[in-house]
Design an enzyme around this catalytic site. Sequence first.
Site, short mmCIF file in Angstrom:
data_model
loop_
_atom_site.label_atom_id
_atom_site.label_comp_id
_atom_site.label_asym_id
_atom_site.label_seq_id
_atom_site.Cartn_x
_atom_site.Cartn_y
_atom_site.Cartn_z
N CYS A 116 43.55 130.61 81.44
CA CYS A 116 42.49 129.63 81.66
C CYS A 116 43.03 128.28 82.13
O CYS A 116 42.26 127.42 82.56
CB CYS A 116 41.67 129.45 80.38
SG CYS A 116 40.90 130.99 79.87
N HIS A 260 37.64 122.79 79.92
CA HIS A 260 37.53 124.25 80.07
C HIS A 260 36.32 124.72 79.29
O HIS A 260 36.05 124.25 78.18
CB HIS A 260 38.81 124.91 79.53
CG HIS A 260 38.74 126.40 79.54
ND1 HIS A 260 38.27 127.11 80.61
CD2 HIS A 260 39.07 127.32 78.59
CE1 HIS A 260 38.31 128.39 80.33
NE2 HIS A 260 38.79 128.56 79.12
N ASN A 290 32.72 131.84 80.07
CA ASN A 290 34.11 131.42 80.29
C ASN A 290 34.61 132.08 81.58
O ASN A 290 34.83 133.29 81.61
CB ASN A 290 34.95 131.85 79.09
CG ASN A 290 36.42 131.47 79.23
OD1 ASN A 290 36.87 131.05 80.29
ND2 ASN A 290 37.17 131.62 78.15
N1 ACO Z 1 27.73 139.79 68.36
C1 ACO Z 1 27.52 139.86 67.04
N2 ACO Z 1 28.51 139.76 66.13
C2 ACO Z 1 29.77 139.61 66.59
C3 ACO Z 1 30.06 139.54 67.95
C4 ACO Z 1 28.98 139.65 68.86
N3 ACO Z 1 29.14 139.58 70.21
N4 ACO Z 1 31.39 139.38 68.10
C5 ACO Z 1 31.93 139.34 66.87
N5 ACO Z 1 30.94 139.49 65.95
C6 ACO Z 1 31.07 139.51 64.49
C7 ACO Z 1 32.46 139.86 64.03
O1 ACO Z 1 32.61 141.26 63.96
C8 ACO Z 1 32.50 139.20 62.65
O2 ACO Z 1 31.81 140.05 61.77
P1 ACO Z 1 32.33 140.23 60.23
O3 ACO Z 1 32.22 138.85 59.63
O4 ACO Z 1 31.38 141.22 59.68
O5 ACO Z 1 33.75 140.70 60.36
C9 ACO Z 1 31.65 137.95 62.83
O6 ACO Z 1 30.87 138.17 64.01
C10 ACO Z 1 32.47 136.69 62.99
O7 ACO Z 1 33.49 136.90 63.96
P2 ACO Z 1 34.50 135.76 64.38
O8 ACO Z 1 35.44 136.29 65.41
O9 ACO Z 1 35.12 135.15 63.14
O10 ACO Z 1 33.51 134.69 65.03
P3 ACO Z 1 33.79 133.21 65.52
O11 ACO Z 1 32.85 132.29 64.90
O12 ACO Z 1 35.25 132.88 65.48
O13 ACO Z 1 33.36 133.29 67.07
C11 ACO Z 1 34.43 133.40 69.23
C12 ACO Z 1 34.03 134.15 67.95
C13 ACO Z 1 33.16 132.98 69.93
C14 ACO Z 1 35.23 134.34 70.11
C15 ACO Z 1 35.27 132.15 68.90
O14 ACO Z 1 36.26 132.48 67.98
C16 ACO Z 1 35.93 131.52 70.13
O15 ACO Z 1 35.28 130.94 70.96
N6 ACO Z 1 37.27 131.54 70.17
C17 ACO Z 1 38.05 130.84 71.22
C18 ACO Z 1 38.00 131.49 72.57
C19 ACO Z 1 38.91 130.72 73.50
O16 ACO Z 1 38.93 129.52 73.54
N7 ACO Z 1 39.72 131.44 74.28
C20 ACO Z 1 40.74 130.74 75.08
C21 ACO Z 1 40.52 130.80 76.49
S1 ACO Z 1 40.26 132.39 77.13
C22 ACO Z 1 41.59 132.79 78.15
O17 ACO Z 1 42.61 132.19 78.19
C23 ACO Z 1 41.46 134.04 78.98
#
Ligand code: ACO
Length: 333
Positions: A116, A260, A290
């Site tokens: 990214c 980003h 993203n």
């Molecule tokens: N729909 C419903 N539930 C979901 C989904 C979905 N699409 N995806 C995950 N869940 C569930 C999980 O299974 C978990 O369930 P559990 O509690 O029963 O185990 C729950 O939701 C919470 O999951 P988390 O992963 O802890 O959720 P979080 O609040 O962290 O959000 C997210 C996830 C949106 C991915 C966030 O962590 C994020 O934005 N991370 C950073 C991403 C980023 O910046 N990436 C860098 C750039 S990308 C690159 O370089 C290519």
Amino acid sequence: MKRPVARITGTGGYLPERRMDNHELSKRVETSDAWIRERTGIIERRIAAPGEMTSDLALQASRRALEMAGLTVNDLDMILVGTISPDLLFPSVATLLLRKLGGTRFIPAFDLQAACTGFLYGLSVGESFIASGQCRRVLVCGAETFSRVVDWRDRSTCVLFGDGAGAVVLEAVEGTEDGRGLLSTHIHADGVSADLLKASGGVSAGPPSDRGPEMDGIGYVLMQGNEVYKQAVTVMGRLVDETLAANGLEKSQVDWLVPHQANIRIIQGIAKRLGMGMDRVVVTVERHGNTSAASVPLALDEAVRDGRIQPGQLVLMEAFGAGFTWGSALMRW
Ligand code: ACO
């Protein structure tokens, strides 16, 4: 003799026509519009058409940037493309783009693989070539067809990404007293967190002819989202401080944050750290998702074209991605 300053004289963006909203996604995987909006801010993303390649998206964005700058491809001295979803393993998207733009000069053209952060890496490299006097005009593009790298069965990643491209023309300027142009770029990597966010496969998976069923799933994005999230917030905070300190500027002097677009909560966190209201932050994540290396130039293009960003204003761009890599650019527009 004073070094030339790099100024952005043209911006361009391109999004594929097809929109995929959260409701459509919820028919494919167990998710909901409410979950995606609340956790990420995303409402819809664009998906490239079959046969529409990363270089095609880059072409449209680049044409628009060149048009705004009043230049043609043969005025350029270099083409740089940030991407992690190239058309082919090789040759690079940048060389395909050079050909598609109709370039007839044998200028250098290459891709930067910094996830990214690819566009910020490109800005930094382009700026260096301009400052050293080796180039006068550099096209820097970020382009992705990320929809081809995500596992559409994995709800934890497939809801996050989208396709698109953004581009800028960097031009050398000398002898200006107005201080306009790129003030500094800052790029970093740690390389220790590769397993938190990666797409395995490629060469490490062996020749395609040798791959058995155990290789199913190889080649897709894998992400430990919450761990990436924590690190992104911490690292981006440090990066903002580093960028402002390098220029002797205060947070309150930044007019626009062009971050980003991974997650609205990360963007809000950085804005809070800068003491900026969200009305001074360019946000596209709700409509683009993203788009990896394309997200910053797409957001920049939008804010330039709709007149939000005005000459003389201080614009801070930043990104964080797999590797980890991270980078920023501060510009007096
Ligand atoms: N729909 C419903 N539930 C979901 C989904 C979905 N699409 N995806 C995950 N869940 C569930 C999980 O299974 C978990 O369930 P559990 O509690 O029963 O185990 C729950 O939701 C919470 O999951 P988390 O992963 O802890 O959720 P979080 O609040 O962290 O959000 C997210 C996830 C949106 C991915 C966030 O962590 C994020 O934005 N991370 C950073 C991403 C980023 O910046 N990436 C860098 C750039 S990308 C690159 O370089 C290519």
